[in-house]
Motif scaffolding. Sequence first.
Motif, PDB file in Angstrom:
ATOM      1  N   MET A 210       0.828  -1.210   0.000  1.00  0.00           N
ATOM      2  CA  MET A 210       0.000   0.000   0.000  1.00  0.00           C
ATOM      3  C   MET A 210       0.861   1.257   0.000  1.00  0.00           C
ATOM      4  SD  MET A 210      -3.274  -0.467  -0.238  1.00  0.00           S
ATOM      5  CE  MET A 210      -3.800   1.184   0.237  1.00  0.00           C
ATOM      6  N   ARG A 211       1.994   1.173   0.671  1.00  0.00           N
ATOM      7  CA  ARG A 211       2.911   2.310   0.671  1.00  0.00           C
ATOM      8  C   ARG A 211       3.445   2.570  -0.733  1.00  0.00           C
ATOM      9  NH1 ARG A 211       5.564   4.258   5.056  1.00  0.00           N
ATOM     10  NH2 ARG A 211       7.650   3.995   4.167  1.00  0.00           N
ATOM     11  N   ALA A 212       3.659   1.514  -1.499  1.00  0.00           N
ATOM     12  CA  ALA A 212       4.149   1.690  -2.863  1.00  0.00           C
ATOM     13  C   ALA A 212       3.153   2.465  -3.716  1.00  0.00           C
ATOM     14  CB  ALA A 212       4.428   0.321  -3.493  1.00  0.00           C
ATOM     15  N   VAL A 213       1.880   2.081  -3.667  1.00  0.00           N
ATOM     16  CA  VAL A 213       0.890   2.790  -4.484  1.00  0.00           C
ATOM     17  C   VAL A 213       0.647   4.189  -3.927  1.00  0.00           C
ATOM     18  CG1 VAL A 213      -0.192   0.655  -5.271  1.00  0.00           C
ATOM     19  CG2 VAL A 213      -1.103   1.774  -3.244  1.00  0.00           C
ATOM     20  N   ARG A 214       0.770   4.322  -2.618  1.00  0.00           N
ATOM     21  CA  ARG A 214       0.614   5.661  -2.025  1.00  0.00           C
ATOM     22  C   ARG A 214       1.730   6.594  -2.478  1.00  0.00           C
ATOM     23  NH1 ARG A 214       3.615   8.250   2.522  1.00  0.00           N
ATOM     24  NH2 ARG A 214       3.312   6.425   3.868  1.00  0.00           N
TER      25      ARG A 214
ATOM     26  N   GLU B  61      -4.579  -8.821   3.599  1.00  0.00           N
ATOM     27  CA  GLU B  61      -5.593  -9.244   4.565  1.00  0.00           C
ATOM     28  C   GLU B  61      -5.015  -9.432   5.965  1.00  0.00           C
ATOM     29  OE1 GLU B  61      -9.076 -11.680   2.362  1.00  0.00           O
ATOM     30  OE2 GLU B  61      -7.160 -12.741   2.459  1.00  0.00           O
ATOM     31  N   LYS B  62      -3.706  -9.598   6.044  1.00  0.00           N
ATOM     32  CA  LYS B  62      -3.055  -9.808   7.337  1.00  0.00           C
ATOM     33  C   LYS B  62      -2.849  -8.504   8.102  1.00  0.00           C
ATOM     34  CE  LYS B  62      -2.180 -14.163   6.116  1.00  0.00           C
ATOM     35  NZ  LYS B  62      -2.796 -15.341   6.767  1.00  0.00           N
ATOM     36  N   ILE B  63      -3.063  -7.389   7.429  1.00  0.00           N
ATOM     37  CA  ILE B  63      -2.755  -6.078   7.999  1.00  0.00           C
ATOM     38  C   ILE B  63      -3.996  -5.434   8.610  1.00  0.00           C
ATOM     39  CG2 ILE B  63      -1.866  -3.768   7.468  1.00  0.00           C
ATOM     40  CD1 ILE B  63       0.215  -6.024   7.302  1.00  0.00           C
ATOM     41  N   ALA B  64      -3.812  -4.743   9.723  1.00  0.00           N
ATOM     42  CA  ALA B  64      -4.922  -4.061  10.392  1.00  0.00           C
ATOM     43  C   ALA B  64      -5.566  -3.045   9.448  1.00  0.00           C
ATOM     44  CB  ALA B  64      -4.429  -3.355  11.648  1.00  0.00           C
ATOM     45  N   VAL B  65      -6.885  -3.030   9.445  1.00  0.00           N
ATOM     46  CA  VAL B  65      -7.639  -2.129   8.560  1.00  0.00           C
ATOM     47  C   VAL B  65      -7.227  -0.678   8.772  1.00  0.00           C
ATOM     48  CG1 VAL B  65      -9.939  -1.220   8.054  1.00  0.00           C
ATOM     49  CG2 VAL B  65      -9.610  -3.684   8.355  1.00  0.00           C
ATOM     50  N   GLU B  66      -7.005  -0.294  10.016  1.00  0.00           N
ATOM     51  CA  GLU B  66      -6.655   1.096  10.308  1.00  0.00           C
ATOM     52  C   GLU B  66      -5.401   1.534   9.550  1.00  0.00           C
ATOM     53  OE1 GLU B  66      -8.603  -0.510  14.115  1.00  0.00           O
ATOM     54  OE2 GLU B  66      -7.297  -1.251  12.519  1.00  0.00           O
ATOM     55  N   ARG B  67      -4.422   0.631   9.449  1.00  0.00           N
ATOM     56  CA  ARG B  67      -3.167   0.972   8.762  1.00  0.00           C
ATOM     57  C   ARG B  67      -3.379   1.082   7.250  1.00  0.00           C
ATOM     58  NH1 ARG B  67       1.370   0.856  11.801  1.00  0.00           N
ATOM     59  NH2 ARG B  67       1.249  -0.075  13.876  1.00  0.00           N
ATOM     60  N   ILE B  68      -4.192   0.181   6.717  1.00  0.00           N
ATOM     61  CA  ILE B  68      -4.507   0.243   5.286  1.00  0.00           C
ATOM     62  C   ILE B  68      -5.260   1.535   4.976  1.00  0.00           C
ATOM     63  CG2 ILE B  68      -5.729  -0.879   3.378  1.00  0.00           C
ATOM     64  CD1 ILE B  68      -5.428  -3.525   4.927  1.00  0.00           C
ATOM     65  N   ARG B  69      -6.205   1.879   5.870  1.00  0.00           N
ATOM     66  CA  ARG B  69      -7.014   3.084   5.658  1.00  0.00           C
ATOM     67  C   ARG B  69      -6.137   4.331   5.578  1.00  0.00           C
ATOM     68  NH1 ARG B  69      -9.542   3.957  10.534  1.00  0.00           N
ATOM     69  NH2 ARG B  69      -8.152   5.725  10.886  1.00  0.00           N
TER      70      ARG B  69
END
Length: 404
Positions: free
Chosen positions: A164-168, A193-201
């Motif tokens: 997600m950091r890459a696309v960000r 899917e292994k990552i907390a939703v808050e961090r993805i958000r």
Amino acid sequence: MIIKNLPIEFEEARPIMRAIEDAGYEAYFVGGSVRDTILGHAIHDVDIATSAYPEEIKKIFNHTVDTGIEHGTVMILDHGEGYETTTFRTESGYQDFRRPDEVTFVRSLKEDLKRRDFTINALAMRENGEVIDLFNGLDDLDNHIIRTVGEAYERFHEDALRMMRAVRFAGQLNFKIEQKTLLGITENASLLEKIAVERIRVELEKLCMGQYVQLGMKPFVTTKLYQYCPEMIPYYDVLSRLSNTSIPELKSDTEVWSFITYAIELNGSDCSHFLKAWKTSNQVISDVLTIHDVINAIMTNKLDEMVIYQAGLERSLVAQKLSVFFEGNVTANVIKEIAAALPIKSKSDLKVDGGQLIKQLGIKPGPLVGKLLVILENQVVRGILTNDEATLIKFATQIAAEEG
């Protein structure tokens, strides 16, 4: 490469660096602050990496705080400022695909930089501005490329949020993700899917608030990362369209979620459910639903004083900005003019309150009092009644009599 004119944040930290070096250890500025300085972007804080172990740092400085000593991080307090220093380290055993099971302190800068995510973030800088580039990060900065340090598979298995950091970063920096890195994201997208939703958000919000959203949104969709985000699977067509469209400049998490949820045509309880799945705050959910109401009013030509009054000027202007993308034809000036002309800004501006109604009308406390205040508020906002006590009491008396 030597950066001659260092930002003030680095200049103020140089005495800390010198003190560590004078004690016989190495110290470098690392991470995003070095990257952003080279790119000419503003920086907000600095990170220091050092060959000194935590206990050695604590012997050099009188005032320190153990902010993350198990991972080698100690905060040095100096002249009212705090500087986080982290010992060079290696990491292993990422069973949760986010945090290492084991951290080992080392004396080697190269070993420390090898564990970092992307080459553009694996740059180090001495206190005099000399940049240390062991993984061709400077070339990737010049060429606007996002590339993992080493094998993409390993980096993403260590920390799946890096995808997600890459696309960000693509969306923030106007960079393109290198082909092997992009393939690594595609092959490992399910790890998200292994990552907390808050961090993805947080990463998605930063992506959407970037200046070049399409450059990040496109790989977010094509690598299928979106499929491993809450409630996103049904919206491939919309997300794909957004990745090829110039979207409004979004400046806050509320604006991001207002735009996304309106674009995928979510309303009411469906919108609330979606936002709760993303673990947004209750305030964001409330604001988004209100902004949707204003956009809907704009799109159906039902915008009036009451809509602006209930939403407030700030949320109404957000709605107007977003509505332009959906081909709404109301301007910001129209919103401002309606707001400026409102006779009251909130219920507290009414010249009567519940206590006065009870006393003047001789009624008992209860639902009728609240109902009368709502009616009075509505009549004043719409310009049907003037906001003075005598007029409001007289009208309330008539309504109360009709209510029996």
